[in-house]
Scaffold this motif. Sequence first.
Motif, PDB file in Angstrom:
ATOM      1  N   TRP A 144       0.658  -0.851   0.360  1.00 15.35           N
ATOM      2  CA  TRP A 144       0.141  -0.115  -0.094  1.00 15.35           C
ATOM      3  C   TRP A 144       0.906   1.194  -0.002  1.00 15.35           C
ATOM      4  O   TRP A 144       1.643   2.050   0.582  1.00 15.35           O
ATOM      5  CB  TRP A 144      -0.862   0.021   0.786  1.00 15.35           C
ATOM      6  N   ASP A 145      -0.057   2.367  -0.949  1.00 21.11           N
ATOM      7  CA  ASP A 145       1.659   3.373  -0.934  1.00 21.11           C
ATOM      8  C   ASP A 145      -0.189   4.286  -0.356  1.00 21.11           C
ATOM      9  O   ASP A 145      -0.156   5.186  -1.131  1.00 21.11           O
ATOM     10  CB  ASP A 145       1.779   3.500  -2.463  1.00 21.11           C
ATOM     11  N   PRO A 146       0.118   5.005   0.425  1.00 22.46           N
ATOM     12  CA  PRO A 146      -0.306   6.062   1.326  1.00 22.46           C
ATOM     13  C   PRO A 146      -0.394   7.537   0.083  1.00 22.46           C
ATOM     14  O   PRO A 146      -1.591   8.137   0.238  1.00 22.46           O
ATOM     15  CB  PRO A 146      -0.244   6.053   2.899  1.00 22.46           C
ATOM     16  N   SER A 147       0.595   8.001  -0.555  1.00 25.57           N
ATOM     17  CA  SER A 147       1.685   8.488  -0.995  1.00 25.57           C
ATOM     18  C   SER A 147       0.240   8.827  -1.967  1.00 25.57           C
ATOM     19  O   SER A 147      -0.250  10.448  -2.019  1.00 25.57           O
ATOM     20  CB  SER A 147       2.313   8.826  -1.274  1.00 25.57           C
ATOM     21  N   ARG A 176     -12.232   2.337  -2.169  1.00 23.68           N
ATOM     22  CA  ARG A 176     -12.518   3.464  -2.335  1.00 23.68           C
ATOM     23  C   ARG A 176     -11.653   4.515  -2.695  1.00 23.68           C
ATOM     24  O   ARG A 176     -11.699   5.990  -3.603  1.00 23.68           O
ATOM     25  CB  ARG A 176     -12.960   4.006  -0.963  1.00 23.68           C
ATOM     26  N   SER A 177      -9.761   4.425  -2.011  1.00 19.90           N
ATOM     27  CA  SER A 177      -9.367   5.451  -2.414  1.00 19.90           C
ATOM     28  C   SER A 177      -8.701   4.541  -4.027  1.00 19.90           C
ATOM     29  O   SER A 177      -8.220   6.136  -4.075  1.00 19.90           O
ATOM     30  CB  SER A 177      -7.825   4.981  -1.508  1.00 19.90           C
ATOM     31  N   ILE A 178      -8.286   3.416  -4.412  1.00 18.96           N
ATOM     32  CA  ILE A 178      -8.490   3.546  -5.774  1.00 18.96           C
ATOM     33  C   ILE A 178      -9.090   4.204  -6.330  1.00 18.96           C
ATOM     34  O   ILE A 178      -8.567   4.408  -7.659  1.00 18.96           O
ATOM     35  CB  ILE A 178      -8.141   2.113  -5.452  1.00 18.96           C
ATOM     36  N   VAL A 179     -10.630   3.804  -6.356  1.00 16.70           N
ATOM     37  CA  VAL A 179     -11.246   4.394  -6.707  1.00 16.70           C
ATOM     38  C   VAL A 179     -11.037   5.341  -7.706  1.00 16.70           C
ATOM     39  O   VAL A 179     -11.235   6.439  -8.340  1.00 16.70           O
ATOM     40  CB  VAL A 179     -12.776   3.626  -6.591  1.00 16.70           C
ATOM     41  N   ARG A 180     -10.831   6.644  -6.276  1.00 14.00           N
ATOM     42  CA  ARG A 180     -11.030   7.399  -6.819  1.00 14.00           C
ATOM     43  C   ARG A 180      -9.752   8.273  -7.038  1.00 14.00           C
ATOM     44  O   ARG A 180      -9.269   9.227  -8.316  1.00 14.00           O
ATOM     45  CB  ARG A 180     -10.405   8.398  -5.137  1.00 14.00           C
TER      46      ARG A 180
END
Length: 423
Positions: A153-156, A204-208
Amino acid sequence: MNAPWNNEDLRRAFDADFDALVSFASRSKARVGFAYLRADGQADLGRPLDARISARMTHVFALAQMRGIEGASHLVSHGLAALTGPLRAANGSWYAEVVPTSETSATPVPRAILSQRAQSAMIGAAAAAILAGHEDARTLLDDLDRDQDARWWDPSYGAVREDIEAASGKCSPLRRLSTNLDTAQAYLAAWEATGQRVWFDRARSIVRLVGEVAARCGFVLPDLYDEEWRPLPPSCEQPPLELIRPGDTLPGLGFKAARLIGQTHAILTRMGETPGLWMLDTATALYDRALADGWTDQGIGGIIYTRDPTGVVAAPQRMHWVVCEAASAARVLAELVEPDRADDLAVDYARAVAWADSHARAGAGRWIHEIAPDGTVSMHVWEGRPDALTAARMLARGAAPIDLTVTGATARAAAAAHRSSVA
């Protein structure tokens, strides 16, 4: 809505094809996990054990178990044994490929890699196994969760990395949209299986991110990017991956992204949370562009695989996963748009299903993975029929609620059937 997915005859046909697909896929069972399945239905035991293929087969058999297919539970346990044993690396992660030396041990292939593509399939398989009643899969999913945090996982960017060299620990600079879409799908299933909100928030973050990339790219989606999520230029030295060259765009990714954005929109609505205003517009724009760029009446018709940066067809092959995603995207979006548009999507769905029936199946349960423009079997990417999950998902989706993954919807239907049987 008088849509084809509500047609009882089509549902029965899909159920029969799902059962036949599971029967054919079960031939992949090997001493360890599930082997690469050739077109003749024989397991290719000369290949290394592919973690992604083995996990995807395990997922299929978990769906089959939830649908009441006899013997499927044993196959799920067999797949889980490979994922929890021979495929594990000494550093706590998982190899993408190994050569089994016994039922509990294996040797990594030369220049071994750790792969998020494989890990996303494992997450999906573990989640499906939990929903099918395999409680031992929870430990596997917990371990995968820790490894996602530690390595992938890359939070940036709110997305996942691609590959890591097993020996050196060096992370590849390549990023793939297809891997992230697969991961978002797996994360949603993990959320359904565990109730842990972190899985949904990651999806949801990936979809964004996909929505942002789509807007920058004019809603045509390349698959290959650099570390900062810029599309790789055609002039770069990255060799083609599965016929995909730097700069090429894939209509199939547009369909898949549209479906996942639409499903996330539906999930947020069901939870009482407000979907982003961009979501439905982006999903429909992706779908429309994928249909316009992908569907062709030339040759056998269908949806082409890739276009080059100038819009010229680069890979004219028709892939089974693409037509399945086209049908699934039309099915999901039809629940979210205005009635007139929903009617058009129902027509698109029926056309995709009819094309698949005519050209992507060699018989009940025998999906042809890659088709040449003249209708013959092509083998540039897929040499046999090793993947059953994409077709299984389309067949199992039917009229199930779109605010659930196919895995979650199958589990809900199984639970309802059980309650009815004991009432």
